[in-house]
Design a protein around this motif. Structure first.
Motif, PDB file in Angstrom:
ATOM      1  N   ALA A  35      -2.025 -10.576 -11.208  1.00  0.00           N
ATOM      2  CA  ALA A  35      -2.996 -11.250 -12.020  1.00  0.00           C
ATOM      3  C   ALA A  35      -4.203 -10.218 -12.193  1.00  0.00           C
ATOM      4  O   ALA A  35      -4.912 -10.775 -13.223  1.00  0.00           O
ATOM      5  CB  ALA A  35      -3.392 -12.491 -11.198  1.00  0.00           C
ATOM      6  N   LEU A  36      -4.356  -9.302 -11.560  1.00  0.00           N
ATOM      7  CA  LEU A  36      -5.775  -8.625 -11.493  1.00  0.00           C
ATOM      8  C   LEU A  36      -5.103  -7.300 -12.396  1.00  0.00           C
ATOM      9  O   LEU A  36      -6.208  -6.756 -12.879  1.00  0.00           O
ATOM     10  CB  LEU A  36      -6.006  -7.873 -10.256  1.00  0.00           C
ATOM     11  N   GLY A  37      -3.799  -7.387 -12.838  1.00  0.00           N
ATOM     12  CA  GLY A  37      -3.420  -6.349 -13.951  1.00  0.00           C
ATOM     13  C   GLY A  37      -2.902  -4.987 -13.067  1.00  0.00           C
ATOM     14  O   GLY A  37      -2.816  -3.818 -13.613  1.00  0.00           O
ATOM     15  N   VAL A  38      -2.599  -4.909 -11.681  1.00  0.00           N
ATOM     16  CA  VAL A  38      -1.795  -4.135 -10.857  1.00  0.00           C
ATOM     17  C   VAL A  38      -0.439  -4.076 -11.356  1.00  0.00           C
ATOM     18  O   VAL A  38       0.198  -5.129 -11.311  1.00  0.00           O
ATOM     19  CB  VAL A  38      -2.168  -4.195  -9.497  1.00  0.00           C
ATOM     20  N   LYS A  39       0.140  -3.134 -11.901  1.00  0.00           N
ATOM     21  CA  LYS A  39       1.481  -2.841 -12.004  1.00  0.00           C
ATOM     22  C   LYS A  39       2.261  -2.802 -10.725  1.00  0.00           C
ATOM     23  O   LYS A  39       2.286  -2.095 -10.155  1.00  0.00           O
ATOM     24  CB  LYS A  39       1.614  -1.782 -12.944  1.00  0.00           C
ATOM     25  N   ILE A  40       3.472  -3.657 -10.923  1.00  0.00           N
ATOM     26  CA  ILE A  40       4.274  -3.657  -9.848  1.00  0.00           C
ATOM     27  C   ILE A  40       5.724  -3.210 -10.354  1.00  0.00           C
ATOM     28  O   ILE A  40       6.196  -3.930 -11.418  1.00  0.00           O
ATOM     29  CB  ILE A  40       4.502  -4.887  -8.901  1.00  0.00           C
ATOM     30  N   ASP A  41       6.487  -2.369  -9.813  1.00  0.00           N
ATOM     31  CA  ASP A  41       7.937  -1.933 -10.456  1.00  0.00           C
ATOM     32  C   ASP A  41       8.801  -2.098  -9.019  1.00  0.00           C
ATOM     33  O   ASP A  41       8.637  -1.347  -8.214  1.00  0.00           O
ATOM     34  CB  ASP A  41       7.818  -0.528 -10.642  1.00  0.00           C
ATOM     35  N   ARG A  42       9.773  -2.978  -9.293  1.00  0.00           N
ATOM     36  CA  ARG A  42      10.824  -3.097  -8.253  1.00  0.00           C
ATOM     37  C   ARG A  42      10.008  -3.287  -6.841  1.00  0.00           C
ATOM     38  O   ARG A  42      10.556  -2.568  -6.029  1.00  0.00           O
ATOM     39  CB  ARG A  42      11.827  -2.022  -8.197  1.00  0.00           C
ATOM     40  N   THR A  43       9.362  -4.288  -6.839  1.00  0.00           N
ATOM     41  CA  THR A  43       8.495  -4.602  -5.512  1.00  0.00           C
ATOM     42  C   THR A  43       7.458  -3.440  -5.027  1.00  0.00           C
ATOM     43  O   THR A  43       7.019  -3.786  -3.963  1.00  0.00           O
ATOM     44  CB  THR A  43       9.541  -4.945  -4.175  1.00  0.00           C
ATOM     45  N   HIS A  44       7.265  -2.565  -5.682  1.00  0.00           N
ATOM     46  CA  HIS A  44       6.461  -1.343  -5.155  1.00  0.00           C
ATOM     47  C   HIS A  44       5.154  -1.492  -6.270  1.00  0.00           C
ATOM     48  O   HIS A  44       5.399  -1.385  -7.288  1.00  0.00           O
ATOM     49  CB  HIS A  44       7.013  -0.007  -4.890  1.00  0.00           C
ATOM     50  N   VAL A  45       4.062  -1.168  -5.644  1.00  0.00           N
ATOM     51  CA  VAL A  45       2.649  -0.979  -6.413  1.00  0.00           C
ATOM     52  C   VAL A  45       2.966   0.422  -7.085  1.00  0.00           C
ATOM     53  O   VAL A  45       2.963   1.585  -6.534  1.00  0.00           O
ATOM     54  CB  VAL A  45       1.635  -1.276  -5.654  1.00  0.00           C
ATOM     55  N   VAL A  46       2.531   0.518  -8.489  1.00  0.00           N
ATOM     56  CA  VAL A  46       2.572   1.825  -9.279  1.00  0.00           C
ATOM     57  C   VAL A  46       1.335   2.319  -9.208  1.00  0.00           C
ATOM     58  O   VAL A  46       0.127   1.717  -9.336  1.00  0.00           O
ATOM     59  CB  VAL A  46       3.005   1.652 -10.704  1.00  0.00           C
ATOM     60  N   THR A  47       1.181   3.574  -8.522  1.00  0.00           N
ATOM     61  CA  THR A  47      -0.026   4.404  -8.424  1.00  0.00           C
ATOM     62  C   THR A  47      -0.007   5.857  -9.189  1.00  0.00           C
ATOM     63  O   THR A  47       0.957   6.286  -9.366  1.00  0.00           O
ATOM     64  CB  THR A  47      -0.485   4.483  -6.747  1.00  0.00           C
ATOM     65  N   ASP A  48      -1.243   6.393  -9.179  1.00  0.00           N
ATOM     66  CA  ASP A  48      -1.132   7.835  -9.612  1.00  0.00           C
ATOM     67  C   ASP A  48      -1.194   8.457  -8.307  1.00  0.00           C
ATOM     68  O   ASP A  48      -0.857   7.988  -7.241  1.00  0.00           O
ATOM     69  CB  ASP A  48      -2.356   8.203 -10.606  1.00  0.00           C
ATOM     70  N   GLU A  49      -1.024  10.033  -8.399  1.00  0.00           N
ATOM     71  CA  GLU A  49      -1.146  10.820  -7.136  1.00  0.00           C
ATOM     72  C   GLU A  49      -2.228  10.666  -6.257  1.00  0.00           C
ATOM     73  O   GLU A  49      -2.138  11.151  -5.245  1.00  0.00           O
ATOM     74  CB  GLU A  49      -1.011  12.369  -7.759  1.00  0.00           C
ATOM     75  N   TYR A  50      -3.283   9.982  -6.642  1.00  0.00           N
ATOM     76  CA  TYR A  50      -4.449   9.448  -5.680  1.00  0.00           C
ATOM     77  C   TYR A  50      -4.279   8.290  -5.151  1.00  0.00           C
ATOM     78  O   TYR A  50      -5.371   7.949  -4.636  1.00  0.00           O
ATOM     79  CB  TYR A  50      -5.800   9.886  -6.282  1.00  0.00           C
ATOM     80  N   CYS A  51      -3.462   7.710  -5.338  1.00  0.00           N
ATOM     81  CA  CYS A  51      -3.087   6.285  -4.866  1.00  0.00           C
ATOM     82  C   CYS A  51      -3.876   5.212  -5.447  1.00  0.00           C
ATOM     83  O   CYS A  51      -4.179   4.089  -5.176  1.00  0.00           O
ATOM     84  CB  CYS A  51      -3.273   6.031  -3.112  1.00  0.00           C
ATOM     85  N   ARG A  52      -4.484   5.486  -6.801  1.00  0.00           N
ATOM     86  CA  ARG A  52      -5.122   4.486  -7.545  1.00  0.00           C
ATOM     87  C   ARG A  52      -4.309   3.666  -8.549  1.00  0.00           C
ATOM     88  O   ARG A  52      -3.242   4.189  -9.025  1.00  0.00           O
ATOM     89  CB  ARG A  52      -6.042   5.316  -8.539  1.00  0.00           C
ATOM     90  N   THR A  53      -4.631   2.422  -8.314  1.00  0.00           N
ATOM     91  CA  THR A  53      -3.482   1.508  -8.822  1.00  0.00           C
ATOM     92  C   THR A  53      -4.003   1.110 -10.346  1.00  0.00           C
ATOM     93  O   THR A  53      -2.960   0.652 -11.319  1.00  0.00           O
ATOM     94  CB  THR A  53      -3.617   0.121  -8.374  1.00  0.00           C
ATOM     95  N   GLY A  54      -5.054   1.737 -11.087  1.00  0.00           N
ATOM     96  CA  GLY A  54      -5.237   1.690 -12.397  1.00  0.00           C
ATOM     97  C   GLY A  54      -6.381   0.629 -12.457  1.00  0.00           C
ATOM     98  O   GLY A  54      -7.022   0.182 -13.651  1.00  0.00           O
ATOM     99  N   VAL A  55      -6.522  -0.259 -11.493  1.00  0.00           N
ATOM    100  CA  VAL A  55      -7.705  -1.317 -11.686  1.00  0.00           C
ATOM    101  C   VAL A  55      -8.661  -0.871 -10.598  1.00  0.00           C
ATOM    102  O   VAL A  55      -8.491  -0.450  -9.563  1.00  0.00           O
ATOM    103  CB  VAL A  55      -6.847  -2.693 -10.898  1.00  0.00           C
ATOM    104  N   GLU A  56      -9.792  -0.747 -11.122  1.00  0.00           N
ATOM    105  CA  GLU A  56     -11.003  -0.196 -10.627  1.00  0.00           C
ATOM    106  C   GLU A  56     -11.190  -0.715  -9.182  1.00  0.00           C
ATOM    107  O   GLU A  56     -11.282  -2.053  -9.017  1.00  0.00           O
ATOM    108  CB  GLU A  56     -12.124  -0.406 -11.372  1.00  0.00           C
ATOM    109  N   GLY A  57     -11.186   0.192  -8.210  1.00  0.00           N
ATOM    110  CA  GLY A  57     -11.725  -0.346  -7.054  1.00  0.00           C
ATOM    111  C   GLY A  57     -10.403  -0.698  -5.819  1.00  0.00           C
ATOM    112  O   GLY A  57     -10.726  -1.163  -4.903  1.00  0.00           O
ATOM    113  N   ILE A  58      -9.211  -0.703  -6.718  1.00  0.00           N
ATOM    114  CA  ILE A  58      -8.074  -1.170  -5.730  1.00  0.00           C
ATOM    115  C   ILE A  58      -7.171   0.013  -5.569  1.00  0.00           C
ATOM    116  O   ILE A  58      -6.705   0.622  -6.817  1.00  0.00           O
ATOM    117  CB  ILE A  58      -7.310  -2.263  -6.591  1.00  0.00           C
ATOM    118  N   TYR A  59      -6.656   0.388  -4.415  1.00  0.00           N
ATOM    119  CA  TYR A  59      -5.884   1.434  -4.424  1.00  0.00           C
ATOM    120  C   TYR A  59      -4.516   0.783  -3.379  1.00  0.00           C
ATOM    121  O   TYR A  59      -4.873  -0.230  -2.777  1.00  0.00           O
ATOM    122  CB  TYR A  59      -6.633   2.645  -3.244  1.00  0.00           C
ATOM    123  N   ALA A  60      -3.523   1.649  -3.442  1.00  0.00           N
ATOM    124  CA  ALA A  60      -2.373   1.050  -2.727  1.00  0.00           C
ATOM    125  C   ALA A  60      -1.840   2.522  -1.887  1.00  0.00           C
ATOM    126  O   ALA A  60      -1.527   3.439  -2.472  1.00  0.00           O
ATOM    127  CB  ALA A  60      -1.335   0.513  -3.571  1.00  0.00           C
TER     128      ALA A  60
END
Length: 463
Positions: A281-306
């Motif tokens: 609902a916040l716009g965090v992308k989930i692919d096959r039950t896992h959160v999609v992040t960049d190489e720095y564990c950023r989710t693409g939604v400001e302030g949220i890391y995984a």
């Protein structure tokens, strides 16, 4: 009025609690929310208690070999309840240790269920009610759980997950293990050593499929010598359950056969714990039950890391911890380096142990490298023979043009400790020349690492 923090970490496993401690060390105000156990699955129901079980099995195995060492051991046996009690005690001790470390570093620990209703907000349900925390940064470290396939669901009686296998209600007599990754093989090794008639079914064309093919083949040979039955390119289509027995329908080469067992362990992978957090609902992308992040564990939604298992492979505690440190430092404004998955070692604590880092020989060739490969067997090492552990292999893969260490793969006694030498080598961008010029102590198992490098260039001394 909500309490405010610089960082709120959701999940106190090896990723989450390490992230919280490092953030606190950097002067940030930190809270961590955990719904079940400090230390997460790894400490309470995974890495640590399984190693305690496997240590008991190792000692039991050695007791049966007493005569080989000039010793006598009569009436050898085991008490499964006592073995499990020791394992649980080890987990409990470390669980308490995590709580102490969080308190020492002034991390606010909240036991409860967390969700993220909006950016910068964490809602927590506890036994005492609900509260909302304000956070400049949120680190999601909720981990993963065992995957359950339709028709193969665990019931805790006849069909177990890893959790059931850690506190077994009985000793299996005839055991089926579905899946030959690290979890499956470790439990197969444990119960087989204690006397269970063990069969392992793997859907891929070889067991330990993420390992180098040569290591997988070596492992299969040793496991079969130990009495295990290994079925590769096989699928368990369904399980028929009756009182005290399970009939497994196993498909191989287009044919289905039935086999009877009294216990089944399902170890067919994991599923990320993403539900109920409000991530999508916040716009965090989930692919096959896992959160999609960049190489720095950023989710693409400001302030949220995984970080950790929820952020995808490799699903390893040490990867999660390192990500936790990296993200904490990133939030604190430090300069950080992204983690390179290819430089993270994988370890499997079966008997014999298996460990690896970097590319397999096949993957290196697929990536376009011209390779030089070195091998050294345990039987050629004085310390291995003295230990009574002559079965094993060290294999190294180099780029033929540059001398870069592309990968290292091992099977044998204590290789989960030895592998770190190659991990450090890769981190320092070591070449074959550096390794050849390094003096390894004698007599040690580590000398085989040196000899394997020498062998890649036709210079091995003891083989």
């Amino acid at each position: 009025m909500s309490r405010s923090f610089d960082v709120v970490v959701i999940g106190a496993g090896p990723g989450g609690y390490v992230a919280a401690i490092r953030a606190a060390q950097l002067g940030l105000k930190v809270a961590i929310v955990e719904r079940e156990h400090l230390g997460g699955i790894c400490l309470n129901w995974g890495c640590i208690p399984t190693k305690a079980l496997l240590r008991s099995a190792e000692v039991y195995h050695l007791m049966h070999r007493a005569k080989d060492f000039g010793l006598k051991a009569d009436a050898i046996g085991y008490d499964l309840d006592a073995v499990v009690k020791r394992s649980r005690g080890v987990a409990k001790q470390l669980n308490s240790g995590v709580g102490h470390l969080l308190k020492k570093n002034k991390v606010e620990t909240i036991m409860g269920e967390a969700a993220i209703p909006a950016k910068g907000k964490v809602a927590v349900k506890t036994d005492k009610g609900s509260e909302e925390l304000a956070a400049k940064a949120i680190i999601v470290a909720t981990g993963a759980r065992a995957r359950e396939l339709p028709g193969l669901e665990a019931d805790g009686d006849l069909v177990w997950t890893y959790k059931h296998a850690l506190v077994p209600p009985r000793m299996p007599k005839k055991l089926l293990v579905i899946g030959s990754g690290a979890i499956g093989i470790e439990f197969a090794s444990f119960f087989n050593t204690l006397g269970a008639d063990t069969t392992v079914v793997e859907v891929m064309d070889r067991i330990l499929p993420v390992e180098d093919a040569e290591i997988s083949a070596f492992a299969k040979k040793v496991f079969e010598k130990q009495g295990m039955k290994i079925l590769e390119k096989a699928t368990v289509k369904k399980l028929d359950r009756a009182k005290g027995k399970v009939t497994a329908h196993v498909e191989r080469a287009g044919k289905t056969e039935t086999m009877e067992f009294d216990t089944v362990i399902s170890a067919v992978g994991i599923v990320g714990n993403t539900e109920g957090l409000g991530l999508e609902a916040l716009g965090v992308k989930i692919d096959r039950t896992h959160v999609v992040t960049d190489e720095y564990c950023r989710t693409g939604v400001e302030g949220i890391y995984a970080i950790g298992d929820i952020a995808g492979a490799p699903w390893l505690a040490h990867k999660a911890s390192h990500e936790g440190v990296m993200v904490a430092e990133l939030i604190a404004g430090r300069h950080v380096h992204p983690i390179k998955p290819g430089s993270i070692a994988g370890c499997t604590y079966c008997h014999p142990q298996v460990a690896s880092v970097g590319m397999t020989e096949a993957k290196a060739k697929e990536a376009g490298h011209s390779v030089k490969v070195g091998r050294f067997p345990f039987i050629g090492n004085g310390k291995a023979i003295a230990l009574g552990e002559p079965e094993g292999l060290v294999k190294t893969v180099f780029d033929a043009k540059t001398g870069e260490l592309l990968g290292a793969h091992m099977i044998g006694a204590e290789v989960t400790e030895l592998i770190q030498g190659y991990v450090v080598g890769r981190a320092l961008e070591t070449t074959e020349e550096d390794l050849m010029h390094t003096v390894f102590p004698h007599p040690t198992l580590s000398e085989m690492m040196h000899e394997s490098v020498l062998d890649a260039y036709g210079r091995a001394i003891h083989f």
